[in-house]
Design an enzyme around this catalytic site. Structure first.
Site, short mmCIF file in Angstrom:
data_model
loop_
_atom_site.label_atom_id
_atom_site.label_comp_id
_atom_site.label_asym_id
_atom_site.label_seq_id
_atom_site.Cartn_x
_atom_site.Cartn_y
_atom_site.Cartn_z
N ARG A 260 0.81 -1.21 0.00
CA ARG A 260 0.00 0.00 0.00
C ARG A 260 0.85 1.27 0.00
NH1 ARG A 260 -3.90 1.88 4.36
NH2 ARG A 260 -5.51 2.97 3.19
N HIS B 265 0.39 4.25 -2.67
CA HIS B 265 0.07 5.63 -2.28
C HIS B 265 1.21 6.58 -2.61
CE1 HIS B 265 -3.70 5.40 0.42
NE2 HIS B 265 -3.66 4.32 -0.33
N ASN C 265 -4.02 9.56 3.67
CA ASN C 265 -3.04 8.58 4.13
C ASN C 265 -3.23 8.18 5.59
OD1 ASN C 265 -1.66 8.09 1.69
ND2 ASN C 265 -0.64 10.07 1.86
N PRO D 270 -7.15 7.15 -5.25
CA PRO D 270 -8.54 6.69 -5.31
C PRO D 270 -9.10 6.41 -3.92
CG PRO D 270 -7.04 5.11 -6.37
CD PRO D 270 -6.21 6.24 -5.89
N HIS E 288 -6.04 -6.30 -2.51
CA HIS E 288 -6.94 -6.43 -1.36
C HIS E 288 -7.21 -7.89 -1.02
CE1 HIS E 288 -8.64 -2.04 -1.55
NE2 HIS E 288 -7.36 -2.10 -1.23
N ASP F 97 -10.16 -9.42 2.52
CA ASP F 97 -10.51 -10.74 1.99
C ASP F 97 -10.85 -11.62 3.19
OD1 ASP F 97 -10.53 -13.40 1.20
OD2 ASP F 97 -8.54 -13.36 0.28
#
Ligand SMILES: *[C@@H]1O[C@H](CO)[C@@H](O)[C@H](O)[C@H]1NC(C)=O
Ligand SMILES: *[C@@H]1O[C@H](CO)[C@@H](O)[C@H](O)[C@H]1NC(C)=O
Ligand SMILES: *[C@@H]1O[C@H](CO)[C@@H](O)[C@H](O)[C@H]1NC(C)=O
Length: 321
Positions: A66, A70, A95, A163, A193, A241
């Site tokens: 991630r 980012h 963030n 996003p 994810h 998940d």
């Protein structure tokens, strides 16, 4: 001017260009061998640090992937997310909940101890994301290197360019397209994810505001851990998940088909629209997901890098030199 002479004027520069590109593959663009001469142990040092960080905290794999994402979406893959201070991307609400900064500091310290001042923080983020994927059973890929670190950071670009969990499909497609990433790249990257968790504040809209495309018992379970009224329970975590939260596999896509995507931006990938067929491909063919994910991560890592003499090589990742 004779025919031969003018032909030579065209061909000679082309040959010279080809030869110099061949001998200096790392000058103008990223390339996998960038540190082979200047820091041959860089990649092994990063891999060992990532391995020990993920062994002591399995969630670290998601944090590292991630962080790279980012970082790349805001003024390119330049480690701008790591800079601290007022007005930094790191302090942007976009963030909030991004973690793993200390692991990057540890990796950087390990790399500095073998080759001081050589390896950029931006490259460390890119390599760490790849190594994190491998640590939790995901694909590997060759990381292109030679990024340099930004001097500055841009909090307002974090707001506009990263996003969001409540984005609809057209917003997601547009957001990735602005970074040169295709619809297929977007779906494959969303597959990260398959690991990681999200906070109630990010999925509250999905379980209360519009429940037309969510499995009823899945939603009921989530509501029990995420009160309707903010800020109650804002920080409560749920796995992205629910089946295999710590393993990189294609269950994320299987969950979408059964309407058990956690975020709105997850479920919109399978909601009767243009990306349904890609989700189905990844459900049917996990190795296709792996290879598309690897391809998309390499493309993402190529977003607007600083190269040559632009930017800097930071000594510590959280401060400009
Ligand atoms: C941040 O990015 C915005 C939008 O690209 C730009 O207008 C602004 O000048 C940038 N600020 C800094 C400090 O670079
Ligand atoms: C997606 O969101 C944008 C605004 O953010 C809106 O204009 C658009 O109509 C939405 N698209 C769909 C298909 O809901
Ligand atoms: C609710 O979600 C469905 C499916 O995701 C979507 O088609 C519909 O436009 C949404 N409605 C609102 C009011 O957002």
């Amino acid at each position: 001017m004779g025919y031969h002479k003018s032909l030579r004027m065209i061909l000679v520069p082309i040959v010279v260009l080809l030869v110099s590109v061949n001998y200096m593959p790392c000058k103008a663009q990223l390339c996998p061998k960038f540190y082979d001469d200047t820091c041959p142990s860089a990649l092994a040092t990063i891999r060992d640090s990532v391995s020990s960080a993920v062994s002591s905290n399995r969630r670290m794999a998601a944090f590292l992937i991630r962080l790279h994402f980012h970082d790349c979406f805001v003024q390119g893959c330049d480690a701008s997310i790591l800079l601290e201070g007022t007005g930094s991307e790191k302090e942007s609400p976009m963030n909030d909940g991004v973690l793993g900064y200390e692991a990057i500091d540890d990796i950087k310290a390990a790399v500095e101890s073998v080759c001081p001042g050589v390896v950029s923080c931006a490259d460390i983020l890119a390599v760490a994301a790849r190594d994190a994927s491998v640590e939790v059973g995901g694909p590997s890929w060759e990381v292109r290197l030679g990024r340099r670190d930004s001097i500055g950071t841009n909090a307002s670009q974090a707001i506009t360019d990263i996003p969001r969990g409540h984005n609809n499909l057209s917003e997601l497609i547009a957001s990735f397209d602005r970074k040169g990433l295709s619809v297929r790249d977007m779906v494959a990257l969303s597959g990260s994810h398959t690991i990681g968790m999200a906070r109630c504040v990010r999925f509250r809209d999905r379980i209360y505001d519009n429940t037309s495309n969510i499995d009823a018992s899945f939603a009921a379970n989530l509501r029990s851990n995420c009160p309707q009224t903010a800020p109650n329970g804002d920080g409560n975590l749920e796995p992205l998940d629910l089946q295999t939260p710590n393993t990189f596999d294609n269950n994320y896509f299987r969950n979408l088909v059964t309407r058990r995507g956690l975020l709105t931006s997850d479920q919109v990938l399978f909601n009767g629209d243009s990306t349904d067929s890609i989700v189905t491909e990844y459900v049917d063919n996990p190795s296709l997901f792996d290879s598309d994910f690897a391809t998309a991560m390499v493309k993402m890592g190529d977003i607007e890098p600083l190269t040559g003499t632009s930017g800097t090589i930071r000594t510590r990742c959280n401060t400009a030199n």
